[in-house]
Structure formats: C-alpha cells, structure tokens
Design an enzyme around this catalytic site. Structure first.
Site, PDB file in Angstrom:
ATOM      1  CE  LYS A  13      -2.372  -0.876   3.774  1.00  0.00           C
ATOM      2  NZ  LYS A  13      -1.754  -2.149   4.207  1.00  0.00           N
ATOM      3  NE  ARG A  88      -4.219  -1.372   9.585  1.00  0.00           N
ATOM      4  CZ  ARG A  88      -3.109  -0.843   9.096  1.00  0.00           C
ATOM      5  NH1 ARG A  88      -3.078   0.419   8.745  1.00  0.00           N
ATOM      6  NH2 ARG A  88      -2.042  -1.587   8.940  1.00  0.00           N
ATOM      7  NE  ARG A 123       7.198  -3.382   5.763  1.00  0.00           N
ATOM      8  CZ  ARG A 123       5.914  -3.075   5.848  1.00  0.00           C
ATOM      9  NH1 ARG A 123       5.270  -2.642   4.784  1.00  0.00           N
ATOM     10  NH2 ARG A 123       5.279  -3.227   6.965  1.00  0.00           N
ATOM     11  NE  ARG A 156       6.317  -0.882  10.056  1.00  0.00           N
ATOM     12  CZ  ARG A 156       5.161  -0.790   9.412  1.00  0.00           C
ATOM     13  NH1 ARG A 156       5.092  -0.140   8.265  1.00  0.00           N
ATOM     14  NH2 ARG A 156       4.078  -1.329   9.892  1.00  0.00           N
ATOM     15  NE  ARG A 167       1.699  -5.032  11.204  1.00  0.00           N
ATOM     16  CZ  ARG A 167       2.611  -4.599  10.345  1.00  0.00           C
ATOM     17  NH1 ARG A 167       3.811  -5.144  10.313  1.00  0.00           N
ATOM     18  NH2 ARG A 167       2.312  -3.642   9.504  1.00  0.00           N
TER      19      ARG A 167
HETATM   20  P1  AMP Z   1       0.913   0.345   8.758  1.00  0.00           P
HETATM   21  O1  AMP Z   1       2.133   1.169   8.598  1.00  0.00           O
HETATM   22  O2  AMP Z   1      -0.240   0.847   7.944  1.00  0.00           O
HETATM   23  O3  AMP Z   1       1.159  -1.125   8.557  1.00  0.00           O
HETATM   24  O4  AMP Z   1       0.451   0.504  10.308  1.00  0.00           O
HETATM   25  C1  AMP Z   1       1.282   0.076  11.365  1.00  0.00           C
HETATM   26  C2  AMP Z   1       0.461  -0.090  12.637  1.00  0.00           C
HETATM   27  O5  AMP Z   1      -0.139   1.177  12.987  1.00  0.00           O
HETATM   28  C3  AMP Z   1      -0.701  -1.056  12.540  1.00  0.00           C
HETATM   29  O6  AMP Z   1      -0.317  -2.405  12.733  1.00  0.00           O
HETATM   30  C4  AMP Z   1      -1.613  -0.539  13.656  1.00  0.00           C
HETATM   31  O7  AMP Z   1      -1.127  -0.931  14.928  1.00  0.00           O
HETATM   32  C5  AMP Z   1      -1.429   0.974  13.533  1.00  0.00           C
HETATM   33  N1  AMP Z   1      -2.436   1.574  12.615  1.00  0.00           N
HETATM   34  C6  AMP Z   1      -2.223   2.160  11.402  1.00  0.00           C
HETATM   35  N2  AMP Z   1      -3.366   2.587  10.849  1.00  0.00           N
HETATM   36  C7  AMP Z   1      -4.342   2.254  11.732  1.00  0.00           C
HETATM   37  C8  AMP Z   1      -5.763   2.406  11.741  1.00  0.00           C
HETATM   38  N3  AMP Z   1      -6.437   2.983  10.718  1.00  0.00           N
HETATM   39  N4  AMP Z   1      -6.445   1.917  12.818  1.00  0.00           N
HETATM   40  C9  AMP Z   1      -5.814   1.344  13.854  1.00  0.00           C
HETATM   41  N5  AMP Z   1      -4.490   1.161  13.912  1.00  0.00           N
HETATM   42  C10 AMP Z   1      -3.748   1.603  12.865  1.00  0.00           C
END
Ligand code: AMP
Length: 213
Positions: A13, A88, A123, A156, A167
């Site tokens: 994404k 999400r 990654r 990360r 996740r």
């Molecule tokens: P990402 O970088 O999009 O993979 O997000 C990393 C982490 O941030 C996720 O595993 C969640 O813990 C948190 N996170 C990101 N976006 C959201 C969202 N819309 N709702 C809840 N948690 C989020």
C-alpha cells in the site's frame, strides 16, 4: 480523486500510494506513518499507540479517527487524497462517512498470506522520510541507505515474524470485512499484488484508470 487503499500489511500500500500520488498529483497519507512519527516524538498519543503497534494490534479507533479528521480538514486535501491504512475497521469507515467525506474508489491490493510473510522479512524503512524498500524486490541503490534522502534504513519493530502473523490475523478479522462494506456501495476495485513493484503498479493504474473513465 478521493481514494482509499486496502490490503494486508505488506501488500504494498505504501509503495503504491507513492506511485498514485505522483501520477495523479494528490497527497497520500498513511496513518501508520503518522503513528510512527508520534511514537518517535514521544507524544502522549504516540506512547499509548506504541504498545498496540508492537503487539500487532490496531490502535483504538478514536485515536486514528481524531488524527484523520484533522488531516482531512487541511487545505491540501481539497482536491483529493489517498488514504493508506485508514479505515481499517467498519467503525472507522462509518466515522469517515459521518464526516461527510465522499470517496470515489476503494482499491484493494490482493496478496496471499505466504507471500506477505516472505516479503515482510526483507522490508526496510527510511528512518527519516519513511520510504519503503525490500532487500530483494525493491533494493535501495546503496545497502541500508535511502535513495531519496540518504538516511539510514531500519527494520520496523512490528515486522518481526510473530508480529506479522498477528497483524495478518487482525487484517482478516477486522479490516477485510471493509471489502464487503465498500462493494455494497459499488466503489470497490481490486488489483493483484505482484512480486515486482512495477507489475503491481501497472495493475493498480489499470484499475484506477477504469474508475476515472
Ligand atoms: P501500517 O504502517 O499501515 O502497517 O500501520 C502500522 C500499525 O499502525 C498497525 O499495525 C496498527 O497498529 C497501527 N495503525 C495504522 N493505521 C491504523 C488504523 N487505521 N487503525 C488502527 N491502527 C492503525
């Protein structure tokens, strides 16, 4: 164009939202990046989010809804935007509807779980600008250094194998039902995520060009 990107963690994404942002000249926002920035700054919001993120769980809806509300009301979103990683969950999607935001398309990038697990282990993220790389599929020109800003790359915390599996489970349970939610509204489009970034980009552009037509 007002666009939402859906997809499992590691589906691409972030990478694809940068490509769409460049081609359509609209800003992209990632709630994950915003939360990581809050963690780095050590804000109260960041400190409370970190425990959820490290455990592979979603941060509470009210926290991310607050962040997004503020962002979408800013001037730079006037002519469109790409939301990467928001909504999400169904309550987050309902909150977006309640803000009166009219979304043109929801693009789901589809990748199988086994591929995701393989990808996440390679990654690497830029510690300064957040650009995303992969040691095999999208390597930086110089190992462990960002092409864009020359800062160091890092892994990360939540890309550890056991957290990735958590996740993915969270994605299937809480986020994936959004596909049905937006399909009912007639705005869901899908693109197959491929091994090579440029092949995924081709699929993504093709899907979005159909939306525009
Ligand atoms: P990402 O970088 O999009 O993979 O997000 C990393 C982490 O941030 C996720 O595993 C969640 O813990 C948190 N996170 C990101 N976006 C959201 C969202 N819309 N709702 C809840 N948690 C989020």
């Amino acid at each position: 164009m007002k666009l939402i990107l859906l997809g499992a963690p590691g589906a691409g994404k972030g990478t694809q939202s940068a490509k769409i942002s460049e081609k359509w000249n609209i800003p992209a926002v990632s709630t994950g990046d915003m939360l990581r920035a809050a963690v780095k700054e050590g804000t109260e919001q960041g400190l409370s989010a970190k425990a959820y993120m490290d455990a592979g769980k979603l941060v509470p809806d009210e926290v991310v809804i607050g962040i997004i509300k503020e962002y979408l009301s800013s001037d730079k979103c006037k002519n469109g935007f790409i939301l990467d990683g928001f909504p999400r969950s169904i309550p987050q999607a309902e909150a977006l509807d309640a803000m009166g935001v009219k979304i043109d398309a929801v693009l789901s990038i589809e990748v199988e779980d086994e591929k995701i697990i393989e990808r996440m282990s390679g990654r690497r993220i830029c510690s300064s600008c957040g650009a995303s790389y992969h040691v095999v599929y999208n390597p930086p020109k110089k190992a462990d250094v960002c092409d864009a800003c020359s800062s160091a790359l890092y892994i990360r915390d939540d890309d550890a194998a056991e957290t990735v599996i958590k996740r993915l489970n969270t994605y299937h349970e809480i986020t994936e039902p959004l596909k049905g939610y937006y399909e009912k509204k007639g705005i869901l489009v899908c693109a197959k995520g491929m091994e090579k970034v440029e092949d995924t980009t081709a699929n993504v552009f093709e899907a979005l060009e159909k939306v525009e037509a």
